[in-house]
Motif scaffolding. Sequence first.
Motif, PDB file in Angstrom:
ATOM      1  N   LEU A 191       8.973   7.144  -5.125  1.00 49.50           N
ATOM      2  CA  LEU A 191       8.527   7.290  -6.508  1.00 49.50           C
ATOM      3  C   LEU A 191       7.410   8.321  -6.590  1.00 49.50           C
ATOM      4  O   LEU A 191       6.815   8.530  -7.636  1.00 49.50           O
ATOM      5  N   GLY A 192       7.112   8.952  -5.443  1.00 54.74           N
ATOM      6  CA  GLY A 192       6.032   9.938  -5.386  1.00 54.74           C
ATOM      7  C   GLY A 192       4.739   9.322  -4.915  1.00 54.74           C
ATOM      8  O   GLY A 192       4.545   8.111  -4.969  1.00 54.74           O
ATOM      9  N   ARG A 241       0.837  -1.189   0.000  1.00 60.37           N
ATOM     10  CA  ARG A 241       0.000   0.000   0.000  1.00 60.37           C
ATOM     11  C   ARG A 241       0.875   1.244   0.000  1.00 60.37           C
ATOM     12  O   ARG A 241       1.994   1.232   0.500  1.00 60.37           O
ATOM     13  N   THR A 242       0.369   2.338  -0.559  1.00 61.84           N
ATOM     14  CA  THR A 242       1.085   3.608  -0.512  1.00 61.84           C
ATOM     15  C   THR A 242       0.977   4.178   0.901  1.00 61.84           C
ATOM     16  O   THR A 242       0.095   3.805   1.669  1.00 61.84           O
ATOM     17  N   ASP A 250      -3.540   3.555  -2.298  1.00 61.25           N
ATOM     18  CA  ASP A 250      -3.390   2.848  -3.569  1.00 61.25           C
ATOM     19  C   ASP A 250      -2.383   1.720  -3.432  1.00 61.25           C
ATOM     20  O   ASP A 250      -1.683   1.597  -2.430  1.00 61.25           O
ATOM     21  N   HIS A 251      -2.278   0.918  -4.482  1.00 61.55           N
ATOM     22  CA  HIS A 251      -1.272  -0.138  -4.499  1.00 61.55           C
ATOM     23  C   HIS A 251       0.112   0.481  -4.517  1.00 61.55           C
ATOM     24  O   HIS A 251       0.352   1.494  -5.161  1.00 61.55           O
ATOM     25  N   PHE A 301       7.178   3.665  -2.464  1.00 62.54           N
ATOM     26  CA  PHE A 301       8.600   3.529  -2.175  1.00 62.54           C
ATOM     27  C   PHE A 301       9.185   2.273  -2.792  1.00 62.54           C
ATOM     28  O   PHE A 301       8.533   1.234  -2.874  1.00 62.54           O
ATOM     29  N   ILE A 302      10.428   2.390  -3.214  1.00 64.77           N
ATOM     30  CA  ILE A 302      11.172   1.248  -3.738  1.00 64.77           C
ATOM     31  C   ILE A 302      11.616   0.406  -2.540  1.00 64.77           C
ATOM     32  O   ILE A 302      12.194   0.937  -1.592  1.00 64.77           O
TER      33      ILE A 302
END
Length: 128
Positions: free
Chosen positions: A75-76, A30-31, A40-41, A80-81
């Motif tokens: 990534l905004g 999740r974001t 969001d995913h 996150f990576i």
Amino acid sequence: VYKRQVSTQSTGAQGLWDDVVVVSFSDFARTLYSNGQGTDHGWAGHHMVAGGKVRGGQIFGHYPLNITDASDLSLGRGRFIPTTPFEAYWNGIAEWFGVPESKMPYVLPNRENFNSSYLLTKNQLFKP
């Protein structure tokens, strides 16, 4: 919790718990930020590994010190990576299952995309 308790008691009573590994898995995370109706995913997520031979109490990966969009891992929009690849713990689990090195590219086809320092070994994940 009840099903897990029954399962661990059952396999333990049968002398099998040391031969069991249970891995949590989700195809998405999740974001960190809301989209106004929820989240969001995302990419980064948490997974757990359990079993009779698992070396418990360890945490792999790193929580980002900066969770803003300015982070090197961001990534905004709260995406996150991950700091630890999916293949990291599966590498150690596959070794524990006895997968020979020559077959690892078939079991973990993306493993070669990561520096070996990111991959966990069976000795890191499991007791002898």
